[in-house]
Scaffold this motif. Sequence first.
Motif, mmCIF file in Angstrom:
data_model
loop_
_atom_site.group_PDB
_atom_site.id
_atom_site.type_symbol
_atom_site.label_atom_id
_atom_site.label_comp_id
_atom_site.label_asym_id
_atom_site.label_seq_id
_atom_site.Cartn_x
_atom_site.Cartn_y
_atom_site.Cartn_z
ATOM 1 N N ILE A 6 0.823 -1.212 0.000
ATOM 2 C CA ILE A 6 0.000 0.000 0.000
ATOM 3 C C ILE A 6 0.860 1.266 0.000
ATOM 4 C CG2 ILE A 6 -1.672 1.344 1.343
ATOM 5 C CD1 ILE A 6 -2.777 -1.443 2.317
ATOM 6 N N ILE A 7 1.837 1.324 0.891
ATOM 7 C CA ILE A 7 2.697 2.515 0.956
ATOM 8 C C ILE A 7 3.552 2.627 -0.300
ATOM 9 C CG2 ILE A 7 4.543 3.683 2.218
ATOM 10 C CD1 ILE A 7 1.772 3.683 3.581
ATOM 11 N N GLY A 8 4.003 1.481 -0.823
ATOM 12 C CA GLY A 8 4.760 1.500 -2.073
ATOM 13 C C GLY A 8 3.934 2.078 -3.209
ATOM 14 N N GLY A 9 2.660 1.705 -3.253
ATOM 15 C CA GLY A 9 1.765 2.241 -4.277
ATOM 16 C C GLY A 9 1.498 3.716 -4.104
ATOM 17 N N MET A 10 1.339 4.140 -2.852
ATOM 18 C CA MET A 10 1.131 5.561 -2.579
ATOM 19 C C MET A 10 2.341 6.373 -3.042
ATOM 20 S SD MET A 10 0.822 7.591 1.077
ATOM 21 C CE MET A 10 2.616 7.580 1.286
ATOM 22 N N GLU A 11 3.528 5.866 -2.745
ATOM 23 C CA GLU A 11 4.738 6.604 -3.094
ATOM 24 C C GLU A 11 4.955 6.668 -4.611
ATOM 25 O OE1 GLU A 11 7.622 6.795 0.626
ATOM 26 O OE2 GLU A 11 7.921 4.972 -0.550
ATOM 27 N N LYS A 12 4.316 5.745 -5.340
ATOM 28 C CA LYS A 12 4.385 5.772 -6.800
ATOM 29 C C LYS A 12 3.164 6.458 -7.418
ATOM 30 C CE LYS A 12 7.116 1.504 -7.077
ATOM 31 N NZ LYS A 12 7.095 0.064 -7.479
ATOM 32 N N ASN A 13 2.327 7.039 -6.549
ATOM 33 C CA ASN A 13 1.109 7.729 -7.002
ATOM 34 C C ASN A 13 0.212 6.840 -7.867
ATOM 35 O OD1 ASN A 13 1.642 10.177 -5.685
ATOM 36 N ND2 ASN A 13 2.898 10.906 -7.376
ATOM 37 N N LYS A 14 0.075 5.586 -7.464
ATOM 38 C CA LYS A 14 -0.771 4.670 -8.226
ATOM 39 C C LYS A 14 -2.246 5.035 -8.084
ATOM 40 C CE LYS A 14 1.965 0.464 -8.696
ATOM 41 N NZ LYS A 14 1.942 -1.019 -8.535
ATOM 42 N N PHE A 15 -2.979 4.860 -9.167
ATOM 43 C CA PHE A 15 -4.421 5.107 -9.177
ATOM 44 C C PHE A 15 -5.167 4.009 -8.429
ATOM 45 C CE2 PHE A 15 -8.431 4.073 -11.503
ATOM 46 C CZ PHE A 15 -9.170 5.192 -11.152
ATOM 47 N N ARG A 16 -4.693 2.769 -8.589
ATOM 48 C CA ARG A 16 -5.390 1.600 -8.045
ATOM 49 C C ARG A 16 -4.367 0.550 -7.614
ATOM 50 N NH1 ARG A 16 -8.026 -3.149 -10.348
ATOM 51 N NH2 ARG A 16 -10.107 -3.463 -9.453
ATOM 52 N N ILE A 17 -4.599 -0.045 -6.447
ATOM 53 C CA ILE A 17 -3.685 -1.059 -5.933
ATOM 54 C C ILE A 17 -4.481 -2.304 -5.545
ATOM 55 C CG2 ILE A 17 -1.963 -1.626 -4.172
ATOM 56 C CD1 ILE A 17 -1.609 1.418 -3.732
ATOM 57 N N THR A 18 -4.115 -3.453 -6.082
ATOM 58 C CA THR A 18 -4.681 -4.726 -5.612
ATOM 59 C C THR A 18 -3.623 -5.397 -4.750
ATOM 60 O OG1 THR A 18 -3.981 -5.763 -7.683
ATOM 61 C CG2 THR A 18 -6.288 -5.101 -7.511
#
Length: 268
Positions: free
Chosen positions: A223-235
């Motif tokens: 989750i934090i990795g996705g946030m730091e990459k500004n991902k739109f959607r994370i599964t």
Amino acid sequence: MKAQNKVIVVTGAGNGIGRELCLLLLNKQANVAGIDLNEKALAETQKIAGVGNDRFKGYVVDITDKARVDALPEAVVKHFGLVDGLINNAGIIQQFIPVNELPMDQINLVMNVNFYGTLNMIKAFLPFLLKRPEAHIVNISSMGGFISFPGQTIYGAAKAAVKIFTEGLYAELRDSSVKVTVVHPGAIATNITANSGVESPTMKNESVKGGMTLSPAAAAKIIIGGMEKNKFRITVGKDARFLDLLYRLNPRFATNFISKMMKKTMKH
């Protein structure tokens, strides 16, 4: 948005994914405002983190209490000086029974915590986040937010509302400094059943999950990795990714597949 030197609010910070999100953010040199109903659990999160109030501050708040939530941003800003991010993680599931058997008070509670609690937090914090040169909102939905699980229909409806709400918010804020991410976790080894006051038949037969259950720490890292990459959607998790693909290919088949799996699980 990189976590370092940011002030991030995390709901459900007393245990499970919420606690691990706090610990990881603190490890990444962010400061964290932890929100939870359980004061002792918040204190335990801070104890495990081994940091002082200057790095982690716990707030005992019911996110369904709009007046209390509305007062939160000022309290957080007074303590930390600013706020850069919000992770809406707090949530509860319903009893594993059909909608026809689920009392309206329990239906309202599930909707209030999962959807309106998230909405309350965003309405309160968004004006403050918009003032920052860079900010981020992360809303935790569920794989139940994109595919139905019999016996968790209302929970799924609430999480589906979080999904659509988050995607709409992303579109509205696309040209602003606030990034928005929706997260769909699969099976995570948390205490959500106990915290929700329900007994989950799925916990009695771990083999049905096919060994796909992730630890809260592993989920937090994704989750934090996705946030730091500004991902739109994370599964989050193999099960969530598999069901996401299956549902996109054939929604009816995927729904029937889940229904059969749930029936097998609930027999054990």
